[in-house]
Design an enzyme around this catalytic site. Structure first.
Site, mmCIF file in Angstrom:
data_model
loop_
_atom_site.group_PDB
_atom_site.id
_atom_site.type_symbol
_atom_site.label_atom_id
_atom_site.label_comp_id
_atom_site.label_asym_id
_atom_site.label_seq_id
_atom_site.Cartn_x
_atom_site.Cartn_y
_atom_site.Cartn_z
ATOM 1 N N ASP A 295 0.861 -1.188 0.000
ATOM 2 C CA ASP A 295 0.000 0.000 0.000
ATOM 3 C C ASP A 295 0.894 1.234 0.000
ATOM 4 O OD1 ASP A 295 -1.899 1.940 0.331
ATOM 5 O OD2 ASP A 295 -2.791 1.102 2.141
ATOM 6 N N HIS A 296 1.195 1.745 -1.195
ATOM 7 C CA HIS A 296 2.187 2.803 -1.348
ATOM 8 C C HIS A 296 1.616 4.006 -2.080
ATOM 9 C CE1 HIS A 296 6.413 1.120 -0.514
ATOM 10 N NE2 HIS A 296 5.540 0.316 0.073
ATOM 11 N N SER B 37 3.472 0.720 11.106
ATOM 12 C CA SER B 37 3.698 2.107 11.537
ATOM 13 C C SER B 37 4.115 3.013 10.392
ATOM 14 C CB SER B 37 4.745 2.152 12.651
ATOM 15 O OG SER B 37 5.971 1.600 12.219
ATOM 16 N N GLY B 38 4.320 2.453 9.190
ATOM 17 C CA GLY B 38 4.487 3.269 8.007
ATOM 18 C C GLY B 38 5.924 3.584 7.637
ATOM 19 N N GLU B 39 6.073 4.152 6.438
ATOM 20 C CA GLU B 39 7.351 4.677 5.960
ATOM 21 C C GLU B 39 7.141 6.115 5.501
ATOM 22 O OE1 GLU B 39 6.280 1.889 3.816
ATOM 23 O OE2 GLU B 39 7.187 0.285 4.996
ATOM 24 N N ASN C 160 5.807 6.997 1.962
ATOM 25 C CA ASN C 160 4.390 6.974 1.616
ATOM 26 C C ASN C 160 3.549 7.970 2.391
ATOM 27 O OD1 ASN C 160 4.682 4.628 -0.146
ATOM 28 N ND2 ASN C 160 5.166 3.563 1.755
ATOM 29 N N SER D 14 9.375 -5.252 13.731
ATOM 30 C CA SER D 14 10.788 -5.182 13.384
ATOM 31 C C SER D 14 11.677 -5.155 14.615
ATOM 32 C CB SER D 14 11.070 -3.936 12.541
ATOM 33 O OG SER D 14 10.704 -2.760 13.251
ATOM 34 N N GLY D 15 11.081 -5.032 15.811
ATOM 35 C CA GLY D 15 11.854 -4.955 17.038
ATOM 36 C C GLY D 15 11.000 -5.271 18.247
ATOM 37 N N THR E 215 9.327 -9.069 7.547
ATOM 38 C CA THR E 215 10.020 -9.260 6.280
ATOM 39 C C THR E 215 11.414 -9.837 6.477
ATOM 40 O OG1 THR E 215 10.798 -6.961 6.332
ATOM 41 C CG2 THR E 215 8.742 -7.415 5.133
#
Length: 321
Positions: free
Chosen positions: A37-38, A105-107, A110, A173-174, A191
């Site tokens: 979703d970008h 939580s997004g990038e 985007n 991721s953590g 990922t």
């Protein structure tokens, strides 16, 4: 590995092609499909960024059995949690119960487009937790009013409510995101095949829940062509998520990866038509406790040959894991 999925990569194909690809993935026997979703591709060479939710609606109507999932949607910047809940409920109804809502939580790539700034990872995870609370409350039915630190909701309601509502996945991721996923999610999304992510998820309530990973591959009968394509379109992935979450534009990813060599990408991504190379790359996910693995075929114009190869050779080998 019990289930193998197919990724509709919105960064590398237009909306009609994405729907055609998932139709073929269902026919080829993939167990599920996910969609990115970008609002931007990672690199200009990928060249696409259609609206994932329109594609999901079309895919729900064009397919009959293959489960669908957002992988992943950020419900805190471009989309308000209420809007995310409404979209997910609608897709679940269109898909007749085949949809799972993956959240993250997004990038910055985007989410910067709405001009709200880009806070620290800690704040983004706080926002994600509030969003998950709101979405869960709306899925439960009735009117929802919520006054949190980051989000306000006044008398919201989903008038078309699926039964059951979409299961909720959270990307990790953590340690902090694993703790959040363990408490709030129905499944884990990652990922990287890191066992510590699965173990942290389990410690906080994730035991017995699905764990979905993702693996890029670049199929081609010409391995050199596959390596060149993977380098051109997917070298961004070698930066790691700490970097990938922060850069705001494809030009930044191009600059950050200008010294990445084709052989560096080939070391990280299975390239060519060697089934055993893909099995070798997938094995760490199985060993880490992942129950599902979504494959990404690199190159929007190279999906159909990959899907034919997957049907005849790759899927049987992967399921043996």
């Amino acid at each position: 590995m019990t289930q193998i999925g197919y990724t509709m990569m919105t960064e590398q194909a237009g909306p009609r092609a994405l729907v055609e690809h998932v139709i073929e993935a269902e026919r080829a026997g993939f167990d599920f499909s996910v969609i990115s979703d970008h609002s931007f591709p990672w690199l200009d060479s990928q060249g696409h960024a259609p609206y994932a939710w329109s594609v999901l609606g079309a895919a729900a109507q064009a397919t009959s059995d293959i489960p669908l999932m957002s992988f992943v949607t950020c419900p805190t910047f471009r989309y308000h949690p209420v809007v995310t809940a409404q979209k997910a409920a609608t897709v679940q109804l269109l898909a007749q119960g085949r949809f799972r809502l993956g959240l993250g939580s997004g990038e910055n790539l985007n989410e910067h487009v709405v001009g709200e700034g880009w806070p620290s990872a800690h704040v983004r995870l706080d926002m994600l937790e509030e969003a998950a609370e709101i979405i869960r409350a709306l899925f439960a039915g009735g009117y929802v009013t919520y006054h949190g630190r980051h989000f306000q909701v006044d008398d919201a309601r989903l008038w078309d409510l699926p039964d059951p509502p979409p299961p909720l996945g959270i990307a990790v991721s953590g340690p902090r995101s694993c703790e959040l996923a363990g408490r709030r999610a129905d499944l884990l999304i990652a990922t990287e095949p890191r066992r510590e992510l699965v173990e942290a998820f389990d410690r906080h309530g994730g035991t017995g829940k699905p764990r979905v990973g993702q693996l890029p591959v670049c199929y081609d009968t010409d391995r050199e062509a596959a390596v060149a394509r993977a380098h051109e379109q997917f070298r961004w992935a070698l930066g790691g998520w700490r970097l990938n979450a922060e850069l705001p534009l494809p030009t930044g990813f191009a600059q950050a990866t200008q010294h990445v060599r084709p052989e560096d990408v080939a070391d990280a991504v299975p390239c060519g038509d060697d089934v055993e190379a893909v099995v070798k790359a997938a094995r760490p996910y199985a060993e880490a406790g992942f129950t599902e693995l979504a494959l990404v075929q690199i190159g929007g114009a190279h999906q159909l040959p990959f899907l034919r190869w997957a049907e005849s050779e790759l899927l049987p080998a992967l399921r043996a894991l």
